[in-house]
Design a protein around this motif. Structure first.
Motif, short mmCIF file in Angstrom:
data_model
loop_
_atom_site.label_atom_id
_atom_site.label_comp_id
_atom_site.label_asym_id
_atom_site.label_seq_id
_atom_site.Cartn_x
_atom_site.Cartn_y
_atom_site.Cartn_z
N LYS A 90 53.18 69.26 23.57
CA LYS A 90 52.46 69.43 24.72
C LYS A 90 50.92 70.06 24.59
CE LYS A 90 56.47 70.71 27.48
NZ LYS A 90 57.04 72.06 28.19
N PRO A 94 47.64 73.03 29.47
CA PRO A 94 47.96 71.64 30.23
C PRO A 94 47.11 71.39 31.24
CG PRO A 94 49.85 73.06 30.01
CD PRO A 94 48.68 73.72 29.50
N LYS A 95 46.60 69.87 31.60
CA LYS A 95 45.68 69.73 32.77
C LYS A 95 46.38 69.42 33.83
CE LYS A 95 42.83 66.73 29.69
NZ LYS A 95 42.20 65.48 29.42
N MET A 99 53.55 67.46 34.06
CA MET A 99 52.74 66.24 32.89
C MET A 99 53.54 65.01 32.95
SD MET A 99 51.97 68.98 29.62
CE MET A 99 53.92 69.80 30.05
N ALA A 126 48.45 64.04 23.67
CA ALA A 126 48.47 65.32 24.56
C ALA A 126 47.32 66.06 25.10
CB ALA A 126 49.67 66.19 23.88
N GLY A 130 46.71 64.93 28.51
CA GLY A 130 47.40 66.06 29.28
C GLY A 130 49.10 65.42 29.00
N CYS A 132 52.78 65.21 27.87
CA CYS A 132 54.02 65.80 27.20
C CYS A 132 54.60 64.61 26.45
CB CYS A 132 55.07 65.97 28.20
SG CYS A 132 56.65 66.81 27.17
#
Length: 293
Positions: A90, A94-95, A99, A126, A130, A132
């Motif tokens: 990941k 994170p965006k 995800m 990733a 963004g 997973c």
């Protein structure tokens, strides 16, 4: 001279004498082709090939290469088989709250390989998009024949779907991807998911997929199968994963996707018909969306 690489006349002459297709390879990539050993996989050479591959692919710490987290899990089989090992990558930042899930199936002719080879690429995806990214360690042939591979791949993905909150993934944005053997397994998995109707996928990305066991018995092409993955290796891979001779009737489309009678899928976009039941492709270098027909 071509692209900064030059091959001597003596080398070209010798290569042309010993090769039926080397003259067709662009000089810019011929040196890369030479880095990959070409040998016929057999029961006798398989263990040595696995050992050589493991030496070429040492453990890679992607957290030192990319701003990602890396985790390994052992998840249960939904078919009564052994636990399945998966890798989860990941982005560190994170965006999205949820995800997209990118489920990756490695290649290796059904008899070789592991997710290690795809690890840097998945880490890059990733970070850039963004995602997973989850990779599955499915059981290899010939020690394990189908449906072992299908069950392992399905179980790993189903576990992710059932643990979507824990993984922070969006179950409405699920992609399956694979190269070579992984592409064939991904295609079969997509057909199985379609028919099981337990959950959905939304994108299918296949690169050079193994789709048709009948390629193991078709006449040899004069310009194909000389480098890296030979016709004999292709035959060995298919025979190993099916547990019987290639080209037999009544083979499941989940194991050999080119045997599918219909490629209909209600959720995957139609871009082009890259395979159909009447085709016997060796490899396709394109993405293969399931075709609504």
């Amino acid at each position: 001279m071509n692209g900064g690489y030059q091959e001597s006349e003596a080398t070209i002459t010798m290569s042309e004498q010993n090769s039926r297709s080397r003259h067709l390879i662009d000089l810019e990539i011929i040196s890369a082709i030479d880095l990959f050993p070409t040998s016929d996989l057999t029961e006798t050479t398989l263990m040595e090939s696995r050992e050589n591959q493991s030496k070429m692919l040492p453990q890679i710490d992607v957290t030192q290469m990319f701003p990602v987290t890396f985790e390994e899990r052992a998840v249960p089989s939904y078919f009564g088989g052994p636990d399945i090992r998966i890798e989860i990558i990941k982005p560190s930042q994170p965006k999205y709250k949820k995800m997209p899930l990118y489920y990756s199936i490695h290649g290796g002719g059904m008899v070789l390989g592991s997710p290690i080879v795809d690890r840097p690429g998945n880490a890059s995806l990733a970070v850039q998009h963004g995602f997973c990214c989850v990779s599955v360690y499915y059981r290899l042939a010939p020690e394990h024949v189908q449906p072992s591979q299908l069950q392992d791949c399905y179980s790993g993905l189903k576990w992710c779907i059932e643990h979507a909150v824990e993984l922070s993934i969006d179950t409405q944005k699920v992609a399956i991807a694979g190269s070579s053997a992984g592409g064939g397994l991904a295609a079969g998995l997509a057909l199985f998911i379609r028919d099981q109707k337990e959950f959905d996928i939304h994108h299918l990305r296949l690169r050079s997929p193994m789709l048709d066991d009948r390629t193991g018995i078709t006449p040899e092409h004069p310009h194909a199968g000389e480098f890296v993955w030979t016709k004999r290796s292709n035959y060995f891979g298919w025979k190993s994963v099916l547990g019987h001779e290639t080209g037999q009737e009544e083979v499941s489309e989940y194991y050999v996707p080119a045997r599918a009678k219909s490629l209909y899928h209600p959720l995957i976009s139609v871009l082009a018909a890259l395979i159909c039941s009447s085709m016997k492709p060796y490899y396709l270098q394109n993405n293969w969306p399931l075709m609504a027909s």
